[in-house]
Design an enzyme around this catalytic site. Structure first.
Site, PDB file in Angstrom:
ATOM      1  N   LYS A  40       0.846  -1.202   0.000  1.00  0.00           N
ATOM      2  CA  LYS A  40       0.000   0.000   0.000  1.00  0.00           C
ATOM      3  C   LYS A  40       0.883   1.254   0.000  1.00  0.00           C
ATOM      4  CE  LYS A  40      -0.325  -0.514   5.007  1.00  0.00           C
ATOM      5  NZ  LYS A  40      -1.087  -1.137   6.103  1.00  0.00           N
ATOM      6  N   ARG A 132     -10.598  -0.522  14.297  1.00  0.00           N
ATOM      7  CA  ARG A 132     -10.307   0.318  13.134  1.00  0.00           C
ATOM      8  C   ARG A 132     -11.068  -0.208  11.924  1.00  0.00           C
ATOM      9  NH1 ARG A 132      -4.253   0.951  10.552  1.00  0.00           N
ATOM     10  NH2 ARG A 132      -4.656  -1.222  10.036  1.00  0.00           N
ATOM     11  N   TYR A 258      15.949  29.755   7.973  1.00  0.00           N
ATOM     12  CA  TYR A 258      14.754  30.442   8.460  1.00  0.00           C
ATOM     13  C   TYR A 258      14.745  30.504   9.978  1.00  0.00           C
ATOM     14  CZ  TYR A 258      12.374  30.275   3.907  1.00  0.00           C
ATOM     15  OH  TYR A 258      12.006  30.453   2.610  1.00  0.00           O
TER      16      TYR A 258
HETATM   17  C1  LIG Z   1      -0.271  -2.080   6.784  1.00  0.00           C
HETATM   18  C2  LIG Z   1      -0.828  -3.391   7.200  1.00  0.00           C
HETATM   19  C3  LIG Z   1      -0.023  -4.523   7.331  1.00  0.00           C
HETATM   20  C4  LIG Z   1       1.484  -4.462   7.246  1.00  0.00           C
HETATM   21  O1  LIG Z   1       1.990  -4.032   8.487  1.00  0.00           O
HETATM   22  P1  LIG Z   1       3.562  -3.871   8.755  1.00  0.00           P
HETATM   23  O2  LIG Z   1       3.628  -3.483  10.177  1.00  0.00           O
HETATM   24  O3  LIG Z   1       4.024  -2.815   7.824  1.00  0.00           O
HETATM   25  O4  LIG Z   1       4.174  -5.189   8.457  1.00  0.00           O
HETATM   26  C5  LIG Z   1      -0.633  -5.735   7.583  1.00  0.00           C
HETATM   27  N1  LIG Z   1      -1.973  -5.816   7.718  1.00  0.00           N
HETATM   28  C6  LIG Z   1      -2.780  -4.743   7.640  1.00  0.00           C
HETATM   29  C7  LIG Z   1      -4.246  -4.902   7.841  1.00  0.00           C
HETATM   30  C8  LIG Z   1      -2.239  -3.491   7.392  1.00  0.00           C
HETATM   31  O5  LIG Z   1      -3.041  -2.420   7.346  1.00  0.00           O
END
Ligand SMILES: *Cc1c(COP(=O)(O)O)cnc(C)c1O
Length: 364
Positions: A40, A132, A258
């Protein structure tokens, strides 16, 4: 690098061999469970077009993305991979999911209702403590009470997600595993016994009990070990470099950047580097970051600005305009950079901007 990206101010080098090695190391740890790759957010910021084919060649056949749009992009790269979409069928996205042969992860009863008419397979997410995504306890009860809600539903995978896997000793880990097993049992009359998946990267490290039938590896593939238990357990994949635009010699008392938040104490040589927060280089590294020219550490001085960052290069008299400064890499693991920036490796990597030249190197 200068020849590969002659006009770039910042370059992100992707070590394909390290990525493939990390996949194989995780797969060996999770075996006999299947190891899926989470790609992702544009492959955690590294560039999905760069990482997905490498993972495929390393043996990965199942991929997870967050959104249908990301799945469509991945489908163009990998014609025959299994692709799951974590957000499920958002209203209006069923046709796109079908068109690109993507499998949504169904998170609630409305998503089940929207998907089952297609007759196509999907995953089912049950919540065990993240609050979630996934069916909550009341939705699970409703599904059991009204099993017709699952008519024609083909569940290829049942999954949940760990909230505290980065802390191996946290009681939530065992609690979520037990809850997940119990929900699988309870739902068996309605959805059967599809393969099950619970573990993310740190979940894999928790041990075989958590691997079940499939693990979902994300951040560890890209070289981070967020639990920090074994720094360097995974090979660094992303290396970030910024290019020197200008050098100047300054007198004691000269202010820098800055807000004039830094004043040089003794005569110094400053290097202005063409990378800034617009490239995802964290502004919170202002006066706290570090760069490397070869083996020489150069302190970041003043504030990180949009396109430029200033380093004290007094220790590197050979530095010239056009040279590259390492900002993430062998000397500066992404976990260390994230700690300095007051955030996590996930945020540092996924923010790396589209202006950076992404360059894969090494064989996989
Ligand atoms: C992003 C995600 C993962 C991967 O998690 P990592 O900690 O990056 O290995 C696995 N499962 C779900 C549902 C996620 O949202």
């Amino acid at each position: 690098m200068a020849t590969a990206a002659p006009q770039a101010g910042g370059a992100l080098l992707i070590d394909r061999a390290a990525l493939a090695d990390n996949y194989r190391a995780l797969a060996a740890q999770a075996a006999p469970a299947e190891t899926a790759a989470v790609v992702k957010a544009d492959g955690y910021g590294l560039g999905i077009a760069e990482v997905a084919p490498v993972l495929w060649r390393a043996g990965c056949r199942t991929f997870f993305v967050a959104l249908a749009e990301e799945g469509a992009a991945l489908r163009k790269l990998l014609r025959t991979a299994r692709i799951f979409v974590l957000s499920g069928p958002l209203p209006g996205s069923v046709a796109a999911l079908r068109q690109h042969e993507l499998m949504p992860v169904l998170n609630e009863l409305e998503q089940i209702a929207a998907w089952r008419a297609t007759g196509a397979p999907a995953a089912l997410h049950v919540d065990t403590g993240m609050s979630r995504l996934g069916l909550d306890v009341s939705a699970q009860a409703l599904l059991l009470a009204e099993p017709a809600r699952a008519d024609n539903l083909k569940i290829a995978l049942v999954m949940s997600h760990l909230a505290c896997s980065e802390e191996a000793g946290h009681t939530m880990n065992a609690e979520q595993l037990a809850r997940f097993q119990a929900v699988r049992e309870r739902l068996a009359p309605v959805i059967g016994r599809p393969p099950a998946s619970l573990a993310n990267s740190c979940g894999i490290i928790l041990g075989r009990d958590y691997a079940l039938d499939m693990v979902r590896a994300g951040i560890a593939l890209y070289g981070s070990e967020p639990s920090g238990a074994v720094p360097g357990r995974f090979r660094a994949v992303a290396r970030l470099f910024g290019r020197v635009v200008q050098l100047r010699d300054v007198d004691p008392g000269t202010s820098v950047g800055y807000g004039a938040t830094h004043r040089v104490a003794v005569a110094a040589r400053l290097a202005t580097v063409a990378i800034g927060y617009a490239d995802g280089y964290p502004r919170s590294l202002s006066n706290r970051g570090i760069g490397f020219f070869g083996e020489t550490p150069l302190p970041l001085v003043g504030r990180v600005s949009m396109d430029l960052t200033i380093f004290d290069a007094s220790a590197a008299p050979k530095l010239r305009p056009g040279d590259w400064i390492e900002l993430i890499g062998d000397h500066l693991p992404v976990d260390a950079v994230a700690a300095r920036a007051g955030t996590i490796s996930y945020e540092v990597l996924t923010r790396l901007g589209s202006r950076l030249a992404r360059i894969g190197f090494g064989e996989s």
